[in-house]
Design an enzyme around this catalytic site. Structure first.
Site, PDB file in Angstrom:
ATOM      1  N   LYS A   1       0.841  -1.209   0.000  1.00 26.30           N
ATOM      2  CA  LYS A   1       0.000   0.000   0.000  1.00 26.30           C
ATOM      3  C   LYS A   1       0.863   1.240   0.000  1.00 26.30           C
ATOM      4  O   LYS A   1       2.022   1.223   0.454  1.00 26.30           O
ATOM      5  CB  LYS A   1      -0.952   0.016   1.194  1.00 26.30           C
TER       6      LYS A   1
ATOM      7  N   ASP B   1      -2.388  -1.701   9.875  1.00 22.86           N
ATOM      8  CA  ASP B   1      -2.488  -1.780   8.411  1.00 22.86           C
ATOM      9  C   ASP B   1      -2.945  -3.150   7.914  1.00 22.86           C
ATOM     10  O   ASP B   1      -3.083  -3.347   6.708  1.00 22.86           O
ATOM     11  CB  ASP B   1      -1.129  -1.479   7.773  1.00 22.86           C
TER      12      ASP B   1
HETATM   13  O1  C5P Z   1      -0.065  -1.112  14.181  1.00 20.62           O
HETATM   14  P1  C5P Z   1       1.380  -1.382  13.955  1.00 20.62           P
HETATM   15  O2  C5P Z   1       1.886  -2.517  14.804  1.00 20.62           O
HETATM   16  O3  C5P Z   1       1.729  -1.555  12.513  1.00 20.62           O
HETATM   17  O4  C5P Z   1       2.169  -0.081  14.446  1.00 20.62           O
HETATM   18  C1  C5P Z   1       3.559  -0.071  14.629  1.00 20.62           C
HETATM   19  C2  C5P Z   1       3.924   1.120  15.506  1.00 20.62           C
HETATM   20  O5  C5P Z   1       3.659   2.332  14.820  1.00 20.62           O
HETATM   21  C3  C5P Z   1       3.126   1.234  16.790  1.00 20.62           C
HETATM   22  O6  C5P Z   1       3.711   0.474  17.822  1.00 20.62           O
HETATM   23  C4  C5P Z   1       3.172   2.705  17.094  1.00 20.62           C
HETATM   24  O7  C5P Z   1       4.398   3.066  17.671  1.00 20.62           O
HETATM   25  C5  C5P Z   1       3.138   3.319  15.693  1.00 20.62           C
HETATM   26  N1  C5P Z   1       1.762   3.681  15.276  1.00 20.62           N
HETATM   27  C6  C5P Z   1       1.157   4.770  15.854  1.00 20.62           C
HETATM   28  N2  C5P Z   1      -0.113   5.128  15.460  1.00 20.62           N
HETATM   29  C7  C5P Z   1      -0.773   4.421  14.520  1.00 20.62           C
HETATM   30  C8  C5P Z   1      -0.166   3.310  13.911  1.00 20.62           C
HETATM   31  C9  C5P Z   1       1.119   2.958  14.302  1.00 20.62           C
HETATM   32  O8  C5P Z   1       1.746   5.437  16.714  1.00 20.62           O
HETATM   33  N3  C5P Z   1      -2.007   4.791  14.161  1.00 20.62           N
END
Ligand code: C5P
Length: 309
Positions: free
Chosen positions: A17, A144
């Site tokens: 994406k 995601d």
């Molecule tokens: O959701 P995911 O595990 O992919 O996110 C990785 C990191 O990115 C999270 O631990 C956080 O630090 C940051 N993040 C965030 N806000 C979001 C998505 C991700 O702060 N909406």
């Protein structure tokens, strides 16, 4: 074509994406940021094969494979274990991830593998999940992951996992400038917070949070309007951590791209071309510029994770 017998391996293809619009709001108590984003699936793929166990194992091939964990912290393994636990089945699967999506490139490759593992294991184990059930499991795994299931183009809110499909016309031609080495999503969000400590409170929507320009351009399928509307609040943080990205953005502009944007948390830069021929020219120009490690071309939108064999 022979039909899959019980336990026959299942192959799922899943796209990368890019974020056409990424507005970052306040940091929530759960450590995630409130987002308003437009997600767009493009034709750069990982293939995930799920074959009968024993145990839960993962093997990874392709570019960057050596840098990824094959332990229980691998997101695809976590997806298989989560599905098995919820459906009460033995998590017996041998996963193979064939990487075509850049690792740690801001294109949600790890999330894509998790989404594909959910779809592949659901088919292998015949657990019969609905799309809604898969979506809920996906949202538990990462912000995601749900979008990688759905594909197409979608408005993402919450931490990015609440999706509304976006209607669009036609297809867009992208050139992806791949960087040497990845960036950690968490590091980029942390740098963003460091640069802008006084963000609006969660739920507060600033005027420029709204992706109106992107949505209007998608509706009519206009690459010039879309290129002008591309926006990413994380770009400044990604550029701070990886100053070389400025040269990629400058090269894209000099080559007459319709627009360019850091993809998600970077360091991949997504460059929008006006036409397929223009995409070939821009890809050649970016390669010659020496500003990036490699260049790929892809069109979008494309469908989300789906069984191909
Ligand atoms: O959701 P995911 O595990 O992919 O996110 C990785 C990191 O990115 C999270 O631990 C956080 O630090 C940051 N993040 C965030 N806000 C979001 C998505 C991700 O702060 N909406």
């Amino acid at each position: 074509m022979p039909r899959n017998g019980p336990g026959a391996p299942v192959t799922v293809r899943v796209p990368a994406k890019v974020n056409l619009h990424l507005a970052v709001g306040g940091l929530r108590p759960d450590g995630f940021h409130e987002l308003v984003t437009v997600l767009h699936a493009i034709g750069l793929y990982d293939d995930v094969v799920a074959a009968a166990g024993p145990g839960t194992t993962v093997e990874i091939t392709g570019e960057g494979a050596g840098t990824l964990s094959t332990g229980e912290d691998n997101l695809a393994v976590r997806a298989a274990l989560l599905l098995a636990a919820r459906r009460g089945v033995d998590p017996a699967v041998r996963l193979t991830l064939h990487k075509g999506i850049p690792v740690a490139g801001g294109m949600a490759g790890g999330s894509a593998d998790a989404a594909a593992a959910l779809v592949a294991c659901d088919a292998l184990w015949r657990t019969g999940c609905t799309r809604e059930e898969l979506h809920d499991l996906a949202a538990e795994l990462g912000s995601d992951v749900p979008f990688a299931l759905h594909g197409g183009t979608a408005l993402g809110t919450g931490r990015g996992e609440q999706l509304t499909p976006v209607l669009g016309t036609g297809s867009f031609c992208w050139v992806l400038a791949l960087a040497g080495g990845g960036l950690s999503t968490a590091d980029v969000f942390a740098e963003h917070d460091r640069q802008l400590p006084a963000r609006p409170l969660p739920g507060t929507v600033r005027r420029d949070d709204r992706p109106d320009g992107v949505l209007a351009a998608l509706r009519v399928g206009d690459p010039v309007a879309l290129g002008a509307a591309l926006h990413n609040d994380l770009a400044a943080a990604a550029l701070w951590l990886r100053p070389q990205l400025r040269a990629v953005l400058d090269a894209a502009e000099a080559l007459g791209a319709a627009g360019s944007v850091v993809s998600g948390s970077g360091p991949t830069v997504a460059v929008l071309a006006r036409t397929p021929a223009d995409a070939v020219r821009i890809a050649d120009g970016l390669t010659a510029s020496g500003t990036c490690r490699a260049v790929r071309r892809a069109t979008g939108p494309v469908p989300g994770a789906r069984v191909v064999a």
